[in-house]
Design a protein around this motif. Structure first.
Motif, short mmCIF file in Angstrom:
data_model
loop_
_atom_site.label_atom_id
_atom_site.label_comp_id
_atom_site.label_asym_id
_atom_site.label_seq_id
_atom_site.Cartn_x
_atom_site.Cartn_y
_atom_site.Cartn_z
N ASP A 1 2.43 1.02 -3.71
CA ASP A 1 2.16 2.27 -4.45
C ASP A 1 1.80 3.40 -3.50
OD1 ASP A 1 -0.16 0.74 -3.85
OD2 ASP A 1 -1.35 1.96 -5.24
N LEU A 2 1.09 3.09 -2.41
CA LEU A 2 0.72 4.13 -1.45
C LEU A 2 1.81 4.41 -0.44
CD1 LEU A 2 -3.01 3.25 -0.65
CD2 LEU A 2 -2.15 5.09 -2.10
N ASN A 3 2.60 3.38 -0.11
CA ASN A 3 3.61 3.53 0.93
C ASN A 3 4.90 4.18 0.44
OD1 ASN A 3 1.93 2.26 2.80
ND2 ASN A 3 2.71 0.23 2.31
N TYR B 1 5.59 -6.88 -3.14
CA TYR B 1 5.79 -5.92 -2.05
C TYR B 1 5.43 -6.57 -0.73
CZ TYR B 1 5.33 -1.71 0.81
OH TYR B 1 5.47 -0.77 1.79
N ASP C 1 10.12 1.43 0.51
CA ASP C 1 9.43 2.71 0.51
C ASP C 1 10.42 3.86 0.36
OD1 ASP C 1 7.18 1.24 0.93
OD2 ASP C 1 6.91 1.83 3.04
N VAL D 1 -6.52 5.00 3.01
CA VAL D 1 -6.49 3.54 3.13
C VAL D 1 -5.87 3.19 4.47
CG1 VAL D 1 -5.62 1.39 2.14
CG2 VAL D 1 -6.30 3.28 0.63
N LYS E 1 -1.78 8.31 2.98
CA LYS E 1 -2.09 7.01 2.36
C LYS E 1 -3.45 7.05 1.67
CE LYS E 1 0.55 4.30 5.75
NZ LYS E 1 0.47 3.17 6.73
N THR F 1 -2.21 -0.78 4.60
CA THR F 1 -1.51 -0.70 3.31
C THR F 1 -0.36 -1.70 3.23
OG1 THR F 1 -0.08 1.06 4.18
CG2 THR F 1 -2.08 1.74 3.03
N TYR F 2 -0.51 -2.84 3.90
CA TYR F 2 0.63 -3.77 3.95
C TYR F 2 0.94 -4.39 2.59
CZ TYR F 2 -2.34 -7.98 3.85
OH TYR F 2 -3.22 -8.98 3.48
N LEU F 3 0.00 -4.31 1.65
CA LEU F 3 0.25 -4.80 0.29
C LEU F 3 0.33 -3.66 -0.72
CD1 LEU F 3 -2.12 -7.92 0.16
CD2 LEU F 3 0.35 -7.88 0.51
N ARG F 4 0.30 -2.41 -0.24
CA ARG F 4 0.19 -1.26 -1.15
C ARG F 4 1.50 -0.49 -1.23
NH1 ARG F 4 -4.91 0.53 -2.34
NH2 ARG F 4 -3.75 1.79 -3.86
#
Length: 812
Positions: A679-681, A404, A349, A671, A668, A674-677
């Motif tokens: 793009d957001l993190n 990720y 991140d 959402v 975020k 976001t443990y798989l995101r």
């Protein structure tokens, strides 16, 4: 689980990918102990009352049948997903096994081919409803369901997340690793699971007693001594252990060697020559006839003591511990606990959008982080915190380097993440992470590692060594799941404790880290936490120990206050959110500002105060007036409330912690998980420009807290009640507090005032100048140790504080 071999003279009927036993006489699929003198047997179909083939003759009565009792429909259904109850087919799921997927109020549905699997959640005809016994259940006419048999099924929650059956349920098929279904058969529905009494001659110690008794002795892993390479593994209930080896990864394995078992349960082999850099893994064979074992000879087992691994499935890399010890000659001296200001960060991140020129590989891991920390553009250094808490950096279960991951599903407790390493086949991650810690230390920042010991990811190498020795199980032999991640460490096990403590010692000695945050520490238990403390503090006396004090099972007991652990504080997290929104009460805020965080703390610094972490929504998303909890475009009121909350946080005794990006209003976008995101993190540093005033406000509050002026905010112990003097106007939304009111810490004092009312200014009975020469050092727009222009209105000697605002004065 006490397993018996299955007879080989049966015919096979194939259903999907499942192999089912079929013959006229009942046969044993599995036998396991429920207790010392009680066991369970799973049959290939409903018992017909005749003697059972392959059942141990010494465990039966003379007539061969009188000691068996079928499980109740509820017991059978909770274990197998379904049962027959009269004219009904009963489908059951046990929420306690899925605490994350089946939180209170979450819906669950029966999914199968006949209702188009995931589409089942769109039709309440397949909804499981709460029962008085705590299970979720669905009843359907037996004839209707039986006419469709055999079929595969499982459960799905209302959010579309699949609820996997327990891997050791007796009627499970696995279509691919980790993807499991129940199998429904009409001839296995009510009398195929039987309880029986075990004669006293066959009673044995429970798995809990066994796990405590089997104590590892000596060293484990790999050692290079006297021209030999020595391998040692603890597997006391295995029958055979071999080590696979290869000098080159493409040819792995090129040779195999057998290990020899000693009287302590350890297996060892000494091989000639220095095999440094070779690749290795184990194969472990056992009879699966003891409690809670799950040996699989064909599975490659990554050494739990491997110092480096090529990937989550292995193999490990041969390294002697003496060759990877820290090159630090003078250990870094961390700030004292009460002086810490922590920022929680994730390696990728931080780097994903950093403006520093990095190669794609560097941007994924340790080497890029070292370069970024050393650069002039390092956001963390500009923020001014003096400690980082790195989200997990040990080997995770991510399948590819580009995947990720947060790191909360570890497969090894020693090896740095191969996916964060430039050259994992050369074990480069060890030196690369040593460099990360060294550079942080050069910049004056302590390094705290977020560690997960309460559960493991996939593949579960420890279960292949000995499932019952390392993991907690229920009476059916199923892995418990109070972590929400599929398994729980057996914290009373001598082998599990030894492994965890050896891991912690290795991380201190090899990387010179300054502390640990233990994930879901309630699952480790207070006794084990104390043992960790006793073992580690002599090695590094100023080590910071932080515990997440809860799990899906409960919370750590209040006696944790007798230790040196600091606890993540959800009381302030939730209460301060409500207060900032204008719905909480000032009495709680007063308690936090005075360092009182409940009965589980004996000192203010035993609490880590935060309102945002990696879990859950971003704080601005929880706080915002915008719809769908999306604070990516916050209102002015959102921003004022955000500043008020962080001012209270940074003015409170204890250890403040921010989440990276919180200071520039990172969202975020509504959402929650976001443990798989990635793009957001990923931190969007363009927001530093957009929200520069907010970033500077938080940066300057940190500087104020760590300054001489802010020393009164950081008491190491609870001061006397006279240290504080408070004023709480009517309405319950505001307060003022004089800190060091009794001048016990010198003549200087602080006057802090806060008002969260969304539309009402408040009049305090006293103004700061009534106590001496007062200099405004913080308001809702700026913070300065040198002082700000004081434009707050006074009326008849009273201070008027506007709505949604804070202020602090230094009084001399």
């Amino acid at each position: 689980m006490f397993l018996l071999p299955i007879r080989k003279d049966f015919s096979i009927v194939e259903i999907g990918s499942s192999l089912l036993l079929h013959d006229m006489a009942n046969k044993v699929l599995r036998i396991w102990r429920e207790s010392r003198d009680c066991g369970l047997v799973a049959l290939d179909r409903d018992w017909n009352g005749e003697p059972i083939v392959d059942f141990p003759s010494g465990w039966q009565s003379d007539d061969g049948a009188g000691e068996f009792f079928p499980l109740s429909p509820t017991e059978r259904g909770s274990l197998c997903g379904y049962a027959r109850q009269g004219d009904l087919a009963l489908f059951l799921v046990e929420p306690i096994l899925y605490p994350f997927l089946l939180r209170s109020g979450t819906k669950a549905f029966l999914a199968a081919p006949f209702n188009e699997w995931e589409k089942a959640r769109l039709n309440d005809d397949w909804l499981l409803t709460p029962r008085e016994d705590g299970l979720l259940g669905l009843e359907r006419p037996w004839g209707e369901v039986a006419s469709l048999a055999p079929f595969s099924f499982k459960f799905i929650n209302g959010d579309g997340a699949w609820i996997n059956p327990p891997e050791d349920a007796p009627n499970v098929e696995e279509s691919k690793p980790g993807a499991r279904n129940f199998i429904f058969r009409k001839d296995r529905a009510q009398r195929d699971l039987l309880r029986f009494s075990i004669p006293s001659d066959f009673a044995s110690e429970s798995i809990d007693e066994l796990a405590e008794r089997l104590i590892p002795e000596g060293w484990f892993g790999v050692r290079l001594e006297s021209g030999e390479t020595r391998f040692r593994l603890f597997a006391p209930r295995a029958n055979e252990v071999t080590v696979d080896l290869s000098k080159n990864l493409p040819s792995f394995p090129s040779e195999t060697h057998s290990l020899v078992k000693d009287e302590t349960g350890a297996w060892q082999v000494n091989l000639p020559n220095d095999l440094s850099g070779w690749f290795y893994s184990y194969q472990v064979e056992g009879s699966n006839e003891e409690a809670c074992t799950d040996f699989n000879q064909s599975a490659e087992v990554l050494d739990p003591y491997a110092l480096a691994a090529v990937g989550p499935a292995g193999p490990g890399i041969v390294l002697d511990p003496s060759t990877v010890e820290s090159f630090i000659t003078e250990p870094f001296v961390s700030p004292s606990r009460e002086d810490l200001v922590i920022v929680e960060v994730h390696v990728r991140d931080l780097l994903a959008k950093a403006s520093l020129e990095l190669t794609p590989s560097e941007r994924l891991g340790f080497s890029g982080l070292s370069k970024w920390i050393s650069s002039d553009d390092c956001y963390l250094l500009r923020l001014g915190a003096n400690a980082v808490e790195l989200q997990p950096i040990l080997e995770p279960d991510a399948e590819t380097v580009d995947e990720y991951f947060w790191g909360y599903m570890p497969v090894n407790f020693f090896a740095p993440a191969s996916h964060y390493s430039l050259n994992p086949e050369q074990a480069s991650g060890i030196r690369e992470f040593q460099e990360v810690v060294s550079v942080f230390h050069d910049k004056g920042m302590a390094v705290i590692l977020d560690l997960v010991y309460n559960h493991v990811g996939v593949p579960n190498h420890l279960a292949r060594l000995d499932k019952g020795l390392y993991f907690a199980t229920d009476k059916f032999g199923r892995l418990t799941n109070h972590s929400g991640c599929g398994n729980d460490l057996r914290h009373t096990s001598s082998a599990a404790r030894r492994l965890v403590i050896d891991s912690l010692k290795h991380l201190v000695r090899t990387f010179d880290v300054d502390g640990f945050r233990l994930d879901l520490a309630e699952l480790l238990g207070i006794d084990f936490l104390r043992e960790i403390e006793r073992e580690l503090l002599p090695i590094k006396p100023n080590l910071h120990l932080i515990a997440e004090p809860w799990s899906f099972r409960g919370r750590l007991p209040d006696v944790i206050r007798e230790t040196s652990y600091s606890l993540w504080g959800d009381d302030l997290r939730e209460g301060l959110l409500d207060y900032a929104r204008g719905s909480g009460d000032a009495a709680s805020v007063l308690r936090w500002l005075q360092g009182s965080f409940g009965s589980s703390t004996a000192r203010p610094s035993q609490t880590v105060n935060y309102v945002e972490s990696h879990d859950d929504y971003a704080f601005i998303d929880r706080l915002t007036e915008r719809s769908r909890r999306n604070g990516s475009n916050p209102t002015e009121l959102d921003i004022r409330r955000h500043r008020l909350a962080l001012a209270v946080l940074l003015a409170s005794p204890g250890i403040p912690m921010l989440s990276a990006g919180q200071d520039f209003l990172r969202s975020k976008k509504g959402v929650r998980n976001t443990y798989l995101r990635g793009d957001l993190n990923a931190l969007d540093y363009s927001l530093l420009e957009k929200s520069s005033e907010h970033h500077e406000y938080i940066r300057d509050w940190i500087a104020l807290r760590l300054s001489e002026v802010g020393q009164f905010l950081r008491p190491a112990e609870h001061p006397p009640k006279s240290y504080y003097q408070s004023f709480m106007p009517k309405g319950g939304m505001s307060l003022a507090l004089i800190i060091n009111a009794d001048k016990s810490q010198g003549p200087r004092r602080l006057f802090f005032a806060v008002n969260s009312s969304p539309n009402q200014e408040v009049l305090f009975p006293e103004a700061p100048e009534g106590f001496g020469d007062a200099v405004l050092v913080a308001n809702s727009e700026k913070v300065s140790k040198q002082g700000l222009q004081d434009t707050f209105f006074r009326k008849d000697g009273c201070l008027c504080l506007p709505s949604v605002s804070t202020a602090m004065w230094a009084i001399s």
